[in-house]
Design a protein around this motif. Sequence first.
Motif, PDB file in Angstrom:
ATOM      1  N   ALA A  17      -6.426   7.434  10.589  1.00 54.23           N
ATOM      2  CA  ALA A  17      -5.049   7.202  10.142  1.00 54.23           C
ATOM      3  C   ALA A  17      -4.793   5.737   9.827  1.00 54.23           C
ATOM      4  O   ALA A  17      -4.093   5.412   8.855  1.00 54.23           O
ATOM      5  CB  ALA A  17      -4.064   7.699  11.202  1.00 54.23           C
ATOM      6  N   ASP A  18      -5.354   4.830  10.630  1.00 58.20           N
ATOM      7  CA  ASP A  18      -5.131   3.401  10.393  1.00 58.20           C
ATOM      8  C   ASP A  18      -5.700   2.975   9.040  1.00 58.20           C
ATOM      9  O   ASP A  18      -5.081   2.187   8.316  1.00 58.20           O
ATOM     10  CB  ASP A  18      -5.773   2.573  11.505  1.00 58.20           C
ATOM     11  N   THR A  19      -6.869   3.497   8.703  1.00 54.97           N
ATOM     12  CA  THR A  19      -7.481   3.163   7.413  1.00 54.97           C
ATOM     13  C   THR A  19      -6.620   3.667   6.262  1.00 54.97           C
ATOM     14  O   THR A  19      -6.377   2.938   5.288  1.00 54.97           O
ATOM     15  CB  THR A  19      -8.891   3.773   7.311  1.00 54.97           C
ATOM     16  N   VAL A  20      -6.141   4.888   6.377  1.00 50.93           N
ATOM     17  CA  VAL A  20      -5.288   5.448   5.319  1.00 50.93           C
ATOM     18  C   VAL A  20      -4.013   4.637   5.178  1.00 50.93           C
ATOM     19  O   VAL A  20      -3.565   4.329   4.059  1.00 50.93           O
ATOM     20  CB  VAL A  20      -4.958   6.924   5.608  1.00 50.93           C
ATOM     21  N   LEU A  21      -3.408   4.246   6.299  1.00 50.60           N
ATOM     22  CA  LEU A  21      -2.181   3.454   6.252  1.00 50.60           C
ATOM     23  C   LEU A  21      -2.431   2.094   5.605  1.00 50.60           C
ATOM     24  O   LEU A  21      -1.612   1.605   4.817  1.00 50.60           O
ATOM     25  CB  LEU A  21      -1.610   3.276   7.656  1.00 50.60           C
ATOM     26  N   ASP A  22      -3.541   1.474   5.941  1.00 56.47           N
ATOM     27  CA  ASP A  22      -3.862   0.177   5.336  1.00 56.47           C
ATOM     28  C   ASP A  22      -4.044   0.318   3.826  1.00 56.47           C
ATOM     29  O   ASP A  22      -3.544  -0.502   3.050  1.00 56.47           O
ATOM     30  CB  ASP A  22      -5.138  -0.399   5.957  1.00 56.47           C
ATOM     31  N   VAL A  23      -4.761   1.356   3.421  1.00 60.09           N
ATOM     32  CA  VAL A  23      -4.988   1.596   1.991  1.00 60.09           C
ATOM     33  C   VAL A  23      -3.659   1.865   1.280  1.00 60.09           C
ATOM     34  O   VAL A  23      -3.387   1.300   0.211  1.00 60.09           O
ATOM     35  CB  VAL A  23      -5.961   2.776   1.786  1.00 60.09           C
ATOM     36  N   ALA A  24      -2.834   2.726   1.867  1.00 61.63           N
ATOM     37  CA  ALA A  24      -1.558   3.078   1.234  1.00 61.63           C
ATOM     38  C   ALA A  24      -0.634   1.872   1.169  1.00 61.63           C
ATOM     39  O   ALA A  24       0.031   1.649   0.151  1.00 61.63           O
ATOM     40  CB  ALA A  24      -0.895   4.218   2.012  1.00 61.63           C
ATOM     41  N   MET A  25      -0.577   1.084   2.245  1.00 63.98           N
ATOM     42  CA  MET A  25       0.308  -0.077   2.242  1.00 63.98           C
ATOM     43  C   MET A  25      -0.110  -1.076   1.168  1.00 63.98           C
ATOM     44  O   MET A  25       0.739  -1.609   0.443  1.00 63.98           O
ATOM     45  CB  MET A  25       0.333  -0.746   3.615  1.00 63.98           C
ATOM     46  N   ARG A  26      -1.421  -1.306   1.029  1.00 56.93           N
ATOM     47  CA  ARG A  26      -1.887  -2.222  -0.020  1.00 56.93           C
ATOM     48  C   ARG A  26      -1.552  -1.674  -1.410  1.00 56.93           C
ATOM     49  O   ARG A  26      -1.134  -2.426  -2.301  1.00 56.93           O
ATOM     50  CB  ARG A  26      -3.392  -2.451   0.098  1.00 56.93           C
ATOM     51  N   ALA A  27      -1.739  -0.364  -1.576  1.00 57.81           N
ATOM     52  CA  ALA A  27      -1.449   0.242  -2.883  1.00 57.81           C
ATOM     53  C   ALA A  27       0.032   0.122  -3.225  1.00 57.81           C
ATOM     54  O   ALA A  27       0.391  -0.237  -4.359  1.00 57.81           O
ATOM     55  CB  ALA A  27      -1.876   1.713  -2.877  1.00 57.81           C
ATOM     56  N   TYR A  28       0.901   0.422  -2.256  1.00 59.69           N
ATOM     57  CA  TYR A  28       2.339   0.323  -2.499  1.00 59.69           C
ATOM     58  C   TYR A  28       2.760  -1.131  -2.701  1.00 59.69           C
ATOM     59  O   TYR A  28       3.729  -1.411  -3.408  1.00 59.69           O
ATOM     60  CB  TYR A  28       3.116   0.913  -1.323  1.00 59.69           C
ATOM     61  N   TRP A  29       2.065  -2.039  -2.035  1.00 61.15           N
ATOM     62  CA  TRP A  29       2.385  -3.458  -2.130  1.00 61.15           C
ATOM     63  C   TRP A  29       2.036  -4.015  -3.502  1.00 61.15           C
ATOM     64  O   TRP A  29       2.746  -4.855  -4.058  1.00 61.15           O
ATOM     65  CB  TRP A  29       1.606  -4.214  -1.052  1.00 61.15           C
ATOM     66  N   GLN A  30       0.923  -3.533  -4.058  1.00 61.71           N
ATOM     67  CA  GLN A  30       0.417  -4.092  -5.307  1.00 61.71           C
ATOM     68  C   GLN A  30       1.109  -3.546  -6.542  1.00 61.71           C
ATOM     69  O   GLN A  30       1.033  -4.157  -7.612  1.00 61.71           O
ATOM     70  CB  GLN A  30      -1.087  -3.836  -5.402  1.00 61.71           C
ATOM     71  N   THR A  31       1.788  -2.407  -6.406  1.00 59.25           N
ATOM     72  CA  THR A  31       2.441  -1.814  -7.569  1.00 59.25           C
ATOM     73  C   THR A  31       3.693  -1.074  -7.111  1.00 59.25           C
ATOM     74  O   THR A  31       4.052  -1.107  -5.940  1.00 59.25           O
ATOM     75  CB  THR A  31       1.465  -0.865  -8.301  1.00 59.25           C
TER      76      THR A  31
END
Length: 200
Positions: A17-31
């Motif tokens: 879950a932590d990996t998915v959250l990190d990936v999603a947060m970066r994705a939402y942050w970048q666009t």
Amino acid sequence: MSEAPKPKRGRPRTLDADTVLDVAMRAYWQTDPADVSLNEICARAKVSKPALYREFGGEDGLMLAVLDRYSEQVLSDIFEILSRGAPLAETLTALAYFASEDAKMETGCVFYKMRAGKHRLGPRSRERVEALDAGAVEGFTAFLEGRRAAGDWQSDQPAPLVARYLVEQLGLALAQRAAGEDPAQIRATLDLALSAISRA
């Protein structure tokens, strides 16, 4: 002789879950979060969509979890600035730097992006955005009232009104950074906007 552990029921966990959250947060942050699909997040995190649904309950649950993580890791920086007990002018300078020049805010703010598009969010993440927004206004209100009590802010304007103004000005600066505008110009504009509070 000890008994062998019984096998756990249900499907084995196949998702970090932590990996998915990190990936999603970066994705939402970048666009723009609305432009990031679950399929894209699954591909980046190397997880299946069924596994993501089991963990978060779908896109709304994932966004809710991302908002909570973002609040803990990033928005807390704003409240740390407010809680320093520094004079008004020094605090406004620190907030202006955070919004217009801090390197980690280069692509804007996940919270403000979600707030701007909250009509496209699911019910739980939209409710969390509104709660975080209200919490920000409350935090700025408490800060202003504290500076007023210290004799550092002598305006007769209602603190909640000025707090909302602060939240909106910071949000505008972060939106401008997300749009790739010149940080120096953003800072100059934000300093001008915040000077109205110092003069009040």
